[in-house]
Write a protein that holds these residues in place. Structure first.
Motif, PDB file in Angstrom:
ATOM      1  N   HIS A  62     -17.052  21.444 -38.450  1.00  0.00           N
ATOM      2  CA  HIS A  62     -15.771  20.797 -38.785  1.00  0.00           C
ATOM      3  C   HIS A  62     -14.869  21.762 -39.552  1.00  0.00           C
ATOM      4  O   HIS A  62     -13.678  21.893 -39.250  1.00  0.00           O
ATOM      5  N   ASP A  63     -15.423  22.460 -40.515  1.00  0.00           N
ATOM      6  CA  ASP A  63     -14.644  23.402 -41.312  1.00  0.00           C
ATOM      7  C   ASP A  63     -14.179  24.591 -40.474  1.00  0.00           C
ATOM      8  O   ASP A  63     -13.029  24.994 -40.551  1.00  0.00           O
ATOM      9  N   ILE A  64     -15.045  25.133 -39.669  1.00  0.00           N
ATOM     10  CA  ILE A  64     -14.699  26.300 -38.837  1.00  0.00           C
ATOM     11  C   ILE A  64     -13.624  25.926 -37.820  1.00  0.00           C
ATOM     12  O   ILE A  64     -12.722  26.718 -37.539  1.00  0.00           O
ATOM     13  N   ALA A  65     -13.706  24.714 -37.277  1.00  0.00           N
ATOM     14  CA  ALA A  65     -12.723  24.269 -36.287  1.00  0.00           C
ATOM     15  C   ALA A  65     -11.362  23.988 -36.933  1.00  0.00           C
ATOM     16  O   ALA A  65     -10.373  23.809 -36.240  1.00  0.00           O
ATOM     17  N   GLY A  66     -11.334  23.912 -38.270  1.00  0.00           N
ATOM     18  CA  GLY A  66     -10.093  23.694 -38.985  1.00  0.00           C
ATOM     19  C   GLY A  66      -9.568  22.279 -38.897  1.00  0.00           C
ATOM     20  O   GLY A  66      -8.381  22.027 -39.001  1.00  0.00           O
TER      21      GLY A  66
END
Length: 83
Positions: free
Chosen positions: A78-82
């Motif tokens: 979730h964080d990497i996908a922004g």
């Protein structure tokens, strides 16, 4: 349209027998999407966390009905996908 519900099965044999019949009258609103993971997981991550943080992660994962390691991976994705 209200169809019949899928019963709970006690064995794989019961489930297989159920699938042999006409299922066109089932109530499909009872089904939930299930995400499939096609990418093999070849890398491994080991880390140390404070016990309180790990317990909080496990608690959140339990609320969602998933293993805590999958929950951690979802947080990372979730964080990497922004999002």
């Amino acid at each position: 349209m209200s169809g019949r519900k899928v019963p709970h099965f006690k064995s794989d044999e019961e489930a297989a027998a159920f699938l042999e019949q006409d299922l066109s009258d089932l109530d499909f609103s009872q089904f939930k999407p299930s995400p499939f993971e096609f990418t093999p997981k070849a890398a491994q991550l080991n880390m140390r966390l404070p016990s309180s943080l790990l317990e909080a992660l496990k608690s959140k994962a339990k609320e969602r009905g998933i293993p805590y390691t999958r929950y951690i991976r979802q947080l990372l994705e979730h964080d990497i996908a922004g999002r």
